[in-house]
Design an enzyme around this catalytic site. Structure first.
Site, PDB file in Angstrom:
ATOM      1  CG  ASP A  26      -5.687  -5.617  -7.690  1.00 21.30           C
ATOM      2  OD1 ASP A  26      -6.118  -5.700  -6.520  1.00 21.30           O
ATOM      3  OD2 ASP A  26      -6.384  -5.232  -8.648  1.00 21.30           O
TER       4      ASP A  26
ATOM      5  CB  SER B 276      -7.643   0.536  12.318  1.00 18.47           C
ATOM      6  OG  SER B 276      -8.649   1.458  12.682  1.00 18.47           O
TER       7      SER B 276
ATOM      8  CB  ILE C 211      -0.108   5.359   6.690  1.00 21.31           C
ATOM      9  CG1 ILE C 211      -0.988   6.290   7.529  1.00 21.31           C
ATOM     10  CG2 ILE C 211       0.936   4.699   7.587  1.00 21.31           C
ATOM     11  CD1 ILE C 211      -1.808   5.587   8.596  1.00 21.31           C
TER      12      ILE C 211
ATOM     13  CG  ASP D 241      -2.466   6.836  -2.744  1.00 21.01           C
ATOM     14  OD1 ASP D 241      -2.265   7.991  -3.157  1.00 21.01           O
ATOM     15  OD2 ASP D 241      -2.870   5.905  -3.463  1.00 21.01           O
TER      16      ASP D 241
ATOM     17  CE1 TYR E  50      -9.771  -0.090   7.372  1.00 22.77           C
ATOM     18  CE2 TYR E  50     -10.417   0.672   9.560  1.00 22.77           C
ATOM     19  CZ  TYR E  50      -9.487   0.593   8.536  1.00 22.77           C
ATOM     20  OH  TYR E  50      -8.257   1.196   8.696  1.00 22.77           O
TER      21      TYR E  50
ATOM     22  N   GLY F  30       0.832  -1.208   0.000  1.00 23.87           N
ATOM     23  CA  GLY F  30       0.000   0.000   0.000  1.00 23.87           C
ATOM     24  C   GLY F  30       0.858   1.246   0.000  1.00 23.87           C
TER      25      GLY F  30
END
Length: 311
Positions: A108, A187, A61, A59, A200, A56
């Protein structure tokens, strides 16, 4: 009898307070001890090695984390699905001027098992000693609005990727006797169910459980595993809310957050939100039960999105 009951209740209260303080202070205590009372604080490169892989990385973080690693003279494998964006990140890293190398791997994570074979092949000759499992997706939306495809995609991206890459690089580090690090980006939503963000938060609860278990399995081999659990950060994943994207004391920019998070990896902490003011937020939030936090999340996330929701 009354005296005995009172003593029992006081003992329970003392135990609950001691448990709370331990959970909240163990990481800050270690950071203070290392940064202010240690005569020998090794660099990131000295501690783990000179090659990292960041998923990732195009973009948010992931991008800023890769750039911060480069500032600390760590070479970086940039992994994401957009070659154009990765080329731009590689250019930004080159402009930092530390002479670090970059390699781009297009992947991906919604495409199934072949993506992991591709990553393994593309990185086979690189002695990666730091893995940052950062790739993730998710937008607040009620479960009723999720399609079969979108549901499968978030599971593949948030659950399967962290599982497969943690396994792959743990095995590689052990076989090569690399005393490196695996950073799994979770998170703050991992700590309670999240109505209107159920998939999520559930995926991050999985990441938390997996990472804390892996921490114990990897430690005997000298491999450091870190659970990194940010709260809100100004990144594209939060672009559904103008209020979040304004930033603030408790909502840092991705670059500010990444600098703090990389410093905490350097200090060897194993479970952290990665940012001082997120520590404060968590200390306040976890003083309430998970049921209270879930109710608060329900109230907030039922209203927080001020843009049309997209799966």
């Amino acid at each position: 009898m009354f005296c005995t009951l009172s003593t029992f209740l006081v003992s329970i209260g003392f135990y609950a307070l001691a448990s709370y303080l331990y959970e909240q202070l163990r990481t800050p205590y270690k950071l203070i001890k290392i940064r202010y009372f240690s005569d020998n604080r090794p660099t990131l490169k000295e501690r783990y090695g000179d090659w990292a892989a960041v998923t990732g990385a195009s973009d948010g973080i992931g991008k800023e984390y890769a750039k911060e690693l480069a500032r600390q003279k760590i070479n970086v494998v940039l992994i994401a699905r957009s070659e154009e964006k990765l080329q731009a990140v590689a250019k930004e890293i080159a402009e930092i001027g530390t002479g670090t190398q970059t390699k781009i791997v297009i992947a991906d994570f919604t495409k199934g098992s072949q993506v992991y074979e591709h990553i393994e092949k593309e990185t086979a000759d690189i002695p990666i000693s730091i893995l940052v499992n950062n790739v993730g997706s998710g937008t607040p939306s009620p479960i009723l609005k999720w399609t079969q495809e979108a549901t499968q995609n978030i599971i593949d991206t948030n659950v399967v990727a962290v599982s497969q890459l943690s396994r792959l690089f743990f095995q590689r580090m052990k076989a090569s006797k690399i005393k490196g690090a695996i950073v799994n980006v979770s998170s703050g939503t991992e700590m309670q169910p999240l109505p209107y963000g159920a998939y999520y938060a559930a995926s991050k609860a999985y990441t938390r459980s997996l990472t804390l278990a892996l921490c114990h399995e990897a430690k005997p081999f000298g491999i450091h595993v870190q659970l990194l659990s940010p709260n809100f950060v100004v990144t594209k994943i939060n672009s559904y809310s103008r209020q979040i994207m304004k930033g603030g004391l408790f909502i840092p920019s991705a670059s500010t957050y990444a600098k703090s998070a990389v410093d905490q990896l350097r200090d060897g902490v194993d479970e952290t939100p990665g940012y001082f003011w997120h520590h404060i937020q968590n200390a306040v939030g976890t003083a309430f039960t998970w049921r209270v936090r879930t109710l608060a999340a329900y109230k907030i996330f039922s209203k927080i999105s001020d843009k049309p929701k997209k799966n």
